[in-house]
Design an enzyme around this catalytic site. Structure first.
Site, PDB file in Angstrom:
ATOM      1  N   ARG A 165      51.234  34.828  37.598  1.00 40.93           N
ATOM      2  CA  ARG A 165      49.895  35.105  38.124  1.00 40.93           C
ATOM      3  C   ARG A 165      48.978  33.871  38.144  1.00 40.93           C
ATOM      4  NH1 ARG A 165      48.788  40.723  37.775  1.00 40.93           N
ATOM      5  NH2 ARG A 165      50.769  41.762  38.209  1.00 40.93           N
ATOM      6  N   CYS A 177      42.799  43.708  28.001  1.00 37.89           N
ATOM      7  CA  CYS A 177      42.569  43.699  29.466  1.00 37.89           C
ATOM      8  C   CYS A 177      41.436  44.610  29.902  1.00 37.89           C
ATOM      9  CB  CYS A 177      43.800  44.159  30.234  1.00 37.89           C
ATOM     10  SG  CYS A 177      45.338  43.874  29.468  1.00 37.89           S
ATOM     11  N   GLU A 230      39.412  42.235  32.445  1.00 38.85           N
ATOM     12  CA  GLU A 230      39.625  40.927  31.809  1.00 38.85           C
ATOM     13  C   GLU A 230      40.228  39.915  32.789  1.00 38.85           C
ATOM     14  OE1 GLU A 230      41.281  39.738  27.584  1.00 38.85           O
ATOM     15  OE2 GLU A 230      42.928  40.304  28.878  1.00 38.85           O
ATOM     16  N   ASP A 231      40.967  40.413  33.770  1.00 30.82           N
ATOM     17  CA  ASP A 231      41.678  39.485  34.650  1.00 30.82           C
ATOM     18  C   ASP A 231      40.789  38.790  35.672  1.00 30.82           C
ATOM     19  OD1 ASP A 231      44.205  39.802  33.486  1.00 30.82           O
ATOM     20  OD2 ASP A 231      44.464  41.718  34.515  1.00 30.82           O
ATOM     21  N   ARG A 256      45.118  42.575  44.081  1.00 26.62           N
ATOM     22  CA  ARG A 256      44.001  42.536  43.139  1.00 26.62           C
ATOM     23  C   ARG A 256      42.960  41.477  43.512  1.00 26.62           C
ATOM     24  NH1 ARG A 256      45.039  42.950  36.954  1.00 26.62           N
ATOM     25  NH2 ARG A 256      42.857  43.501  37.231  1.00 26.62           N
ATOM     26  N   HIS A 265      51.297  38.292  31.034  1.00 29.76           N
ATOM     27  CA  HIS A 265      50.243  37.295  30.811  1.00 29.76           C
ATOM     28  C   HIS A 265      50.419  36.649  29.433  1.00 29.76           C
ATOM     29  CE1 HIS A 265      47.700  39.902  33.658  1.00 29.76           C
ATOM     30  NE2 HIS A 265      47.764  38.730  34.246  1.00 29.76           N
ATOM     31  N   ASP A 284      43.843  48.672  40.011  1.00 26.26           N
ATOM     32  CA  ASP A 284      43.940  47.915  38.762  1.00 26.26           C
ATOM     33  C   ASP A 284      42.600  47.360  38.292  1.00 26.26           C
ATOM     34  OD1 ASP A 284      46.775  47.889  37.967  1.00 26.26           O
ATOM     35  OD2 ASP A 284      47.094  46.973  39.931  1.00 26.26           O
TER      36      ASP A 284
HETATM   37  C1  CIR Z   1      48.522  44.180  36.865  1.00 30.99           C
HETATM   38  O1  CIR Z   1      49.732  44.149  37.076  1.00 30.99           O
HETATM   39  O2  CIR Z   1      47.782  43.281  37.233  1.00 30.99           O
HETATM   40  C2  CIR Z   1      47.943  45.367  36.138  1.00 30.99           C
HETATM   41  N1  CIR Z   1      48.694  46.535  36.434  1.00 30.99           N
HETATM   42  C3  CIR Z   1      47.921  45.122  34.660  1.00 30.99           C
HETATM   43  C4  CIR Z   1      47.010  43.993  34.252  1.00 30.99           C
HETATM   44  C5  CIR Z   1      46.932  43.813  32.783  1.00 30.99           C
HETATM   45  N2  CIR Z   1      45.998  42.820  32.454  1.00 30.99           N
HETATM   46  C6  CIR Z   1      46.132  42.000  31.430  1.00 30.99           C
HETATM   47  O3  CIR Z   1      47.146  41.985  30.756  1.00 30.99           O
HETATM   48  N3  CIR Z   1      45.139  41.130  31.201  1.00 30.99           N
END
Ligand code: CIR
Length: 257
Positions: A132, A252, A66-67, A86, A165, A61
Site C-alpha cells: 500500500r 485503524c 487511520e489510513d 479507497r 500494514h 472501508d
Molecule cells: C483495507 O484493506 O484497506 C481495509 N479493508 C482494512 C484496512 C485496515 N487498516 C489498517 O490496518 N490501518
C-alpha cells in the site's frame, strides 16, 4: 504523549463489502456497529474527546480512518491510499482535517501511503514500505516530518506474507516498549526497545493501541493479555471481531492526537 482528541467514522451499510483477504466470512453489520460504539466509548473513557464522522456509503472501508491521515497536535498529513477503491476517502477527510489542524499537508503525485504503515515511537516515525505504501510516499512523508524535527526510518515489510500494514505487526506502547509480531522481532531497527513479542498464533493482537493509561487489546488473545499485564500495562479488552474480518485492527479505527 497524552492524547486529548480522536476522530472516528461510523461504519456504513456497505462496510461488509470492503477489501479483505482474511477469509473469516462476511462481517455482521449490526455487530460491527455495536463494536464501533463500544470502541468510541473506550476512547472517551480514556480521556479523549471523540468526534465521530458520518458513514460514507460509497467507501466501504472508510471506517478505517487511520489510513487516510497522519496527525500531530499542530499539523496533519492527508495520505494517498494505496488501494484504488479507497483513494477517494482522502478527499472526504480533507475538510475535516482543515477544521481541526492549522497546517494540512498532502501526499501527492504517484506516491501512495496508508496511515496503517506509519508507526510513531516518541520522536521517531517508522515508515512501512508495503503493498500500500511506496517509496515515494514514505519519502514525501519523511520530508514533512523532518520539517517538524521528527526522524524517520524505513521498514520494508513487502516480503512478509499476510501482513497488510506495518502496524498490523508492530505497535509502540510507550515506556520504550514495542509490541511485535514474531516475524519482526529480530529487526535491527527495533533493537533498542524492550520487546513484547506476541505468539505467532496471536499475531493479530500485535495491533494493540496504547491510549493514555490503557492498552486496548482485541478480545480473544489471552497470551497477549498475559504478556501485557506481566509487563505492567493496564489492559482494556475490546471486541473487534467484525473489523478483523475486513483485515482491520484496533488502531485503524481512529486517528488520535
Ligand atoms: C483495507 O484493506 O484497506 C481495509 N479493508 C482494512 C484496512 C485496515 N487498516 C489498517 O490496518 N490501518
Amino acid at each position: 504523549m497524552t492524547f486529548t482528541h480522536a476522530l472516528t467514522r461510523k461504519p456504513g451499510n456497505s462496510f461488509p463489502f470492503g477489501i479483505t483477504t482474511a477469509e473469516l466470512g462476511r462481517p455482521d453489520l449490526a455487530q460491527a456497529q455495536a463494536q464501533h460504539i463500544r470502541y468510541c466509548e473506550a476512547l472517551t473513557q480514556a480521556g479523549l474527546h471523540v468526534d465521530t464522522l458520518p458513514a460514507l456509503e460509497f467507501f466501504p472501508d472508510a471506517v478505517f480512518v487511520e489510513d487516510v491521515a497522519i496527525v500531530e497536535p499542530d499539523f496533519a498529513v492527508l495520505t494517498r491510499p494505496g488501494a484504488l477503491p479507497r483513494r477517494g476517502e482522502a478527499q472526504e477527510m480533507l475538510p475535516v482535517l482543515k477544521q481541526h489542524f492549522g497546517r494540512v499537508y498532502q501526499i501527492d503525485g504517484n506516491a501512495t501511503l496508508d496511515g496503517g504503515d506509519i508507526c510513531k515511537a516518541d520522536d521517531v516515525y517508522y515508515l512501512g514500505l508495503s503493498d500500500r505504501t511506496n517509496l515515494e510516499g514514505a519519502q514525501q512523508l519523511a520530508a514533512i516530518l523532518n520539517h517538524f524535527d521528527y526522524r524517520s526510518e524505513l521498514i520494508d515489510i513487502r516480503s512478509l506474507e499476510g501482513i497488510l500494514h506495518l502496524k498490523s505487526a508492530v505497535n509502540y506502547l510507550g515506556d520504550n516498549t514495542m509490541l511485535l509480531d514474531p516475524r519482526l522481532a529480530e529487526l535491527k531497527a527495533f533493537e533498542a526497545y524492550h520487546h513484547l513479542v506476541v505468539p505467532l498464533e496471536e499475531a493479530y493482537a500485535a495491533n494493540c493501541l496504547r491510549v493514555n493509561d490503557v492498552v486496548m487489546v482485541p478480545a480473544g488473545f489471552p497470551r497477549t493479555v498475559e504478556l501485557l499485564q506481566t509487563a505492567g500495562f493496564q489492559v482494556e479488552l475490546l471486541d473487534v471481531s467484525e473489523y478483523r474480518k475486513m483485515d482491520g485492527g484496533l488502531s485503524c479505527l481512529s486517528l488520535r492526537w
